[in-house]
Design an enzyme around this catalytic site. Structure first.
Site, PDB file in Angstrom:
ATOM      1  N   GLN A   1       0.847  -1.192   0.000  1.00 35.01           N
ATOM      2  CA  GLN A   1       0.000   0.000   0.000  1.00 35.01           C
ATOM      3  C   GLN A   1       0.885   1.247   0.000  1.00 35.01           C
ATOM      4  O   GLN A   1       1.665   1.468   0.910  1.00 35.01           O
ATOM      5  CB  GLN A   1      -0.897   0.001   1.254  1.00 35.01           C
ATOM      6  CG  GLN A   1      -1.818   1.169   1.377  1.00 35.01           C
ATOM      7  CD  GLN A   1      -2.659   1.442   0.134  1.00 35.01           C
ATOM      8  OE1 GLN A   1      -2.450   2.432  -0.565  1.00 35.01           O
ATOM      9  NE2 GLN A   1      -3.607   0.560  -0.170  1.00 35.01           N
TER      10      GLN A   1
ATOM     11  N   HIS B   1     -11.821  -5.020  -6.287  1.00 31.75           N
ATOM     12  CA  HIS B   1     -10.850  -4.410  -7.213  1.00 31.75           C
ATOM     13  C   HIS B   1     -11.289  -4.701  -8.647  1.00 31.75           C
ATOM     14  O   HIS B   1     -12.079  -5.620  -8.885  1.00 31.75           O
ATOM     15  CB  HIS B   1      -9.448  -5.013  -7.041  1.00 31.75           C
ATOM     16  CG  HIS B   1      -8.707  -4.548  -5.822  1.00 31.75           C
ATOM     17  ND1 HIS B   1      -8.936  -5.079  -4.580  1.00 31.75           N
ATOM     18  CD2 HIS B   1      -7.730  -3.625  -5.663  1.00 31.75           C
ATOM     19  CE1 HIS B   1      -8.129  -4.489  -3.700  1.00 31.75           C
ATOM     20  NE2 HIS B   1      -7.385  -3.596  -4.330  1.00 31.75           N
TER      21      HIS B   1
ATOM     22  N   LYS C   1      -7.337  -7.671 -11.508  1.00 31.59           N
ATOM     23  CA  LYS C   1      -6.437  -7.934 -10.374  1.00 31.59           C
ATOM     24  C   LYS C   1      -6.299  -9.424 -10.143  1.00 31.59           C
ATOM     25  O   LYS C   1      -7.288 -10.144 -10.025  1.00 31.59           O
ATOM     26  CB  LYS C   1      -6.920  -7.235  -9.098  1.00 31.59           C
ATOM     27  CG  LYS C   1      -5.955  -7.454  -7.920  1.00 31.59           C
ATOM     28  CD  LYS C   1      -6.168  -6.470  -6.806  1.00 31.59           C
ATOM     29  CE  LYS C   1      -5.342  -6.805  -5.563  1.00 31.59           C
ATOM     30  NZ  LYS C   1      -3.880  -6.754  -5.798  1.00 31.59           N
TER      31      LYS C   1
ATOM     32  N   THR D   1      -3.185  -5.144   0.760  1.00 30.00           N
ATOM     33  CA  THR D   1      -3.500  -4.247   1.877  1.00 30.00           C
ATOM     34  C   THR D   1      -4.366  -4.983   2.899  1.00 30.00           C
ATOM     35  O   THR D   1      -4.107  -4.896   4.113  1.00 30.00           O
ATOM     36  CB  THR D   1      -4.250  -3.002   1.347  1.00 30.00           C
ATOM     37  OG1 THR D   1      -3.498  -2.443   0.275  1.00 30.00           O
ATOM     38  CG2 THR D   1      -4.453  -1.971   2.434  1.00 30.00           C
TER      39      THR D   1
HETATM   40  N1  LIG Z   1       1.419  -1.006  -3.470  1.00 30.83           N
HETATM   41  C1  LIG Z   1       0.364  -0.335  -3.939  1.00 30.83           C
HETATM   42  O1  LIG Z   1      -0.055   0.688  -3.374  1.00 30.83           O
HETATM   43  C2  LIG Z   1      -0.319  -0.814  -5.157  1.00 30.83           C
HETATM   44  C3  LIG Z   1      -0.001  -2.029  -5.663  1.00 30.83           C
HETATM   45  N2  LIG Z   1      -0.547  -2.433  -6.829  1.00 30.83           N
HETATM   46  C4  LIG Z   1      -0.080  -3.707  -7.336  1.00 30.83           C
HETATM   47  O2  LIG Z   1       0.772  -3.476  -8.446  1.00 30.83           O
HETATM   48  C5  LIG Z   1       0.705  -4.575  -9.349  1.00 30.83           C
HETATM   49  C6  LIG Z   1       0.395  -4.071 -10.752  1.00 30.83           C
HETATM   50  O3  LIG Z   1      -0.871  -3.514 -10.796  1.00 30.83           O
HETATM   51  P1  LIG Z   1      -1.485  -2.967 -12.169  1.00 30.83           P
HETATM   52  O4  LIG Z   1      -0.551  -2.014 -12.812  1.00 30.83           O
HETATM   53  O5  LIG Z   1      -2.859  -2.543 -11.865  1.00 30.83           O
HETATM   54  O6  LIG Z   1      -1.513  -4.313 -13.045  1.00 30.83           O
HETATM   55  P2  LIG Z   1      -1.509  -4.470 -14.625  1.00 30.83           P
HETATM   56  O7  LIG Z   1      -1.999  -5.837 -14.919  1.00 30.83           O
HETATM   57  O8  LIG Z   1      -2.181  -3.305 -15.266  1.00 30.83           O
HETATM   58  O9  LIG Z   1       0.049  -4.353 -15.011  1.00 30.83           O
HETATM   59  C7  LIG Z   1       1.011  -5.287 -14.646  1.00 30.83           C
HETATM   60  C8  LIG Z   1       2.032  -5.377 -15.765  1.00 30.83           C
HETATM   61  O10 LIG Z   1       3.130  -6.145 -15.330  1.00 30.83           O
HETATM   62  C9  LIG Z   1       3.727  -6.656 -16.497  1.00 30.83           C
HETATM   63  N3  LIG Z   1       4.605  -7.772 -16.150  1.00 30.83           N
HETATM   64  C10 LIG Z   1       4.291  -9.022 -15.822  1.00 30.83           C
HETATM   65  N4  LIG Z   1       5.386  -9.743 -15.572  1.00 30.83           N
HETATM   66  C11 LIG Z   1       6.441  -8.911 -15.763  1.00 30.83           C
HETATM   67  C12 LIG Z   1       7.838  -9.054 -15.655  1.00 30.83           C
HETATM   68  N5  LIG Z   1       8.405 -10.215 -15.318  1.00 30.83           N
HETATM   69  N6  LIG Z   1       8.613  -7.977 -15.882  1.00 30.83           N
HETATM   70  C13 LIG Z   1       8.069  -6.809 -16.241  1.00 30.83           C
HETATM   71  N7  LIG Z   1       6.738  -6.605 -16.367  1.00 30.83           N
HETATM   72  C14 LIG Z   1       5.937  -7.656 -16.127  1.00 30.83           C
HETATM   73  C15 LIG Z   1       2.575  -7.060 -17.408  1.00 30.83           C
HETATM   74  O11 LIG Z   1       2.942  -6.820 -18.729  1.00 30.83           O
HETATM   75  P3  LIG Z   1       3.435  -7.965 -19.760  1.00 30.83           P
HETATM   76  O12 LIG Z   1       2.242  -8.797 -20.088  1.00 30.83           O
HETATM   77  O13 LIG Z   1       3.937  -7.134 -20.894  1.00 30.83           O
HETATM   78  O14 LIG Z   1       4.507  -8.749 -19.086  1.00 30.83           O
HETATM   79  C16 LIG Z   1       1.494  -6.059 -17.011  1.00 30.83           C
HETATM   80  O15 LIG Z   1       1.293  -5.083 -18.000  1.00 30.83           O
HETATM   81  C17 LIG Z   1      -0.339  -5.524  -8.744  1.00 30.83           C
HETATM   82  O16 LIG Z   1       0.309  -6.479  -7.952  1.00 30.83           O
HETATM   83  C18 LIG Z   1      -1.168  -4.613  -7.851  1.00 30.83           C
HETATM   84  O17 LIG Z   1      -1.810  -5.273  -6.818  1.00 30.83           O
HETATM   85  C19 LIG Z   1      -1.425  -1.680  -7.520  1.00 30.83           C
HETATM   86  C20 LIG Z   1      -1.805  -0.466  -7.046  1.00 30.83           C
HETATM   87  C21 LIG Z   1      -1.294   0.057  -5.810  1.00 30.83           C
HETATM   88  O1  LIG Z   2      -4.240  -3.963  -7.607  1.00 33.71           O
HETATM   89  C1  LIG Z   2      -4.628  -2.877  -7.156  1.00 33.71           C
HETATM   90  O2  LIG Z   2      -5.315  -2.071  -7.813  1.00 33.71           O
HETATM   91  C2  LIG Z   2      -4.256  -2.534  -5.784  1.00 33.71           C
HETATM   92  N1  LIG Z   2      -3.426  -3.310  -5.153  1.00 33.71           N
HETATM   93  C3  LIG Z   2      -2.942  -3.115  -3.836  1.00 33.71           C
HETATM   94  C4  LIG Z   2      -3.381  -4.239  -2.923  1.00 33.71           C
HETATM   95  O3  LIG Z   2      -3.471  -5.387  -3.381  1.00 33.71           O
HETATM   96  O4  LIG Z   2      -3.579  -3.992  -1.740  1.00 33.71           O
HETATM   97  C5  LIG Z   2      -3.280  -1.761  -3.275  1.00 33.71           C
HETATM   98  C6  LIG Z   2      -4.634  -1.275  -3.670  1.00 33.71           C
HETATM   99  O5  LIG Z   2      -5.597  -2.078  -3.067  1.00 33.71           O
HETATM  100  C7  LIG Z   2      -4.784  -1.291  -5.187  1.00 33.71           C
END
Ligand SMILES: NC(=O)C1=CN([C@@H]2O[C@H](COP(=O)(O)OP(=O)(O)OC[C@H]3O[C@@H](n4cnc5c(N)ncnc54)[C@H](OP(=O)(O)O)[C@@H]3O)[C@@H](O)[C@H]2O)C=CC1
Ligand SMILES: O=C(O)C1=N[C@H](C(=O)O)C[C@H](O)C1
Length: 344
Positions: free
Chosen positions: A193, A227, A231, A237
């Site tokens: 988060q 979500h 996802k 979180t």
């Molecule tokens: N910590 C926080 O506050 C938050 C965390 N998150 C987390 O972030 C992550 C991503 O979320 P989100 O952007 O919505 O997801 P998406 O599915 O939109 O994007 C993830 C991307 O990762 C790429 N990917 C997969 N494997 C690899 C790899 N080995 N190397 C590089 N790229 C890779 C995929 O592309 P390709 O197919 O080209 O490989 C894909 O486009 C999730 O785990 C989510 O839960 C999200 C929001 C907030």
């Molecule tokens: O995938 C997301 O969108 C998010 N991922 C994080 C989580 O798994 O807690 C943070 C937030 O909920 C958005």
């Protein structure tokens, strides 16, 4: 150095919007780049949770100026968060290295973010490309928003090439992740988060769990999170909250998280606005006393992704400072970032 690197010498991007004409100084948070008041209000618009953000700001201005001189590489630019982080970085004039990685091979792949071409490298080029970027760009920091399946391999790569990183990606084998960083003695911020109000809420639960362990003994839990359908894993979180609930005496495990991924249900039962079906994070924790006379409800609802992107940039700035000052402590979470006043 890979041939692709030679064909595509990385250009450091330095773009800012909302430019401020005042010179940068410790007192002037515009730091010669953007006016953060505007972005502060923008973020307020994008948050559906009601939190006292003002407490940590000075009329919307950050408390301290920041050294924005380090280069940033965002991994996961083919995805939603990757793009959002690049936008947030460019918005404050951070230097973004226009390279990212993907789980898929494919020559000459490029994604555009705000008109900027970002070169995408597949797994076969990844190690060499990153190693050479680390050589080229002193002080490089990586922000990772990829997928749960990539978390461990990516962290191992960052540790191998010696680049500090912010891991926003959830899931994967978290024990292995922390072990990897610990054994490599690497600089990293790891958190499921990144949003300031929610990091503060987690910090509140950390405090409760430390000061009043067992105070919710016997309470019956219900945890729901909603979500976007894309996802892949249960909310990281919610898992973090569950760890604190366990310390407070609640019998619950991660398997009990009710994951809502059906858009119809999200609109009708959870109340997600239609326009945010593809980008939302709604959470509800309900705790009822054993005799059913007391109930506690904690809810946090976020629409959009800008809050996480802003927090990730705060984490990258924090980490760059820790590396520059050769801090003894190397592994951090977002509560550390918030505690030191590093979240704008
Ligand atoms: N910590 C926080 O506050 C938050 C965390 N998150 C987390 O972030 C992550 C991503 O979320 P989100 O952007 O919505 O997801 P998406 O599915 O939109 O994007 C993830 C991307 O990762 C790429 N990917 C997969 N494997 C690899 C790899 N080995 N190397 C590089 N790229 C890779 C995929 O592309 P390709 O197919 O080209 O490989 C894909 O486009 C999730 O785990 C989510 O839960 C999200 C929001 C907030
Ligand atoms: O995938 C997301 O969108 C998010 N991922 C994080 C989580 O798994 O807690 C943070 C937030 O909920 C958005």
């Amino acid at each position: 150095m890979s041939s692709l690197m030679l064909q595509n010498p990385t250009v450091l991007l330095h773009r800012g919007t909302n430019r401020c004409s005042s010179p940068p100084s410790d007192q002037n948070p515009c730091a010669g780049g953007d006016c953060r008041t505007i972005r502060f209000h923008h973020r307020m618009r994008n948050l559906s949770i009601r939190s006292e953000l003002a407490a940590d700001t000075n009329n919307g201005m950050p408390k301290q100026s920041q050294n924005l001189s380090f280069p940033l590489l965002v991994n996961g630019c083919t995805g939603n968060m990757g793009k959002e982080v690049v936008k947030a970085a460019m918005n404050i004039g951070l230097r973004v290295v226009p390279v990212s990685f993907s789980s898929r091979e494919g020559p000459d792949r490029v994604v555009q973010v705000d008109g900027v071409d970002i070169k995408i490298h597949g797994p076969s080029e990844r190690d060499d490309v990153l190693a050479s970027l680390v050589q080229q760009h002193q002080g490089l920091v990586v922000v990772d928003f990829t997928l749960p399946t990539a978390v461990n391999e990516n962290a191992e790569l960052y540790c191998k090439v010696g680049v500090p990183f912010v891991m926003g990606t959830t899931g994967g084998d978290r024990e292995r992740l922390f072990r990897t960083v610990h054994e490599a003695d690497a600089y990293a911020v790891i958190s499921p988060q990144m949003g300031k109000p929610l990091v503060a809420l987690l910090a509140g639960f950390e405090y409760m769990a430390r000061e009043f362990p067992g105070c919710l003994q016997g309470f019956i839990p219900q945890v729901m999170e909603s979500h976007q359908t894309s996802k892949k894993d249960a909310s990281g979180t919610a898992k973090a909250f569950i760890k604190y609930l366990q310390l407070l005496g609640v019998k619950i495990d991660e398997e009990q998280i009710n994951q809502v991924r059906d858009p119809m249900m999200q609109m009708e039962a959870v109340g997600v606005p239609k326009e945010y079906l593809s980008a939302h994070a709604f959470h509800m924790y309900n705790l009822t006393s054993p005799d059913q006379t007391v109930s506690l409800e904690i809810q946090h609802n976020v629409c959009g992704r800008s809050m996480y992107a802003e927090g990730s940039i705060d984490a990258a700035i924090f980490l760059a400072k820790k590396v520059q000052s050769k801090a003894d402590k190397k592994l951090y979470n977002m509560i550390d970032v918030l505690r030191e006043g590093n979240m704008r």
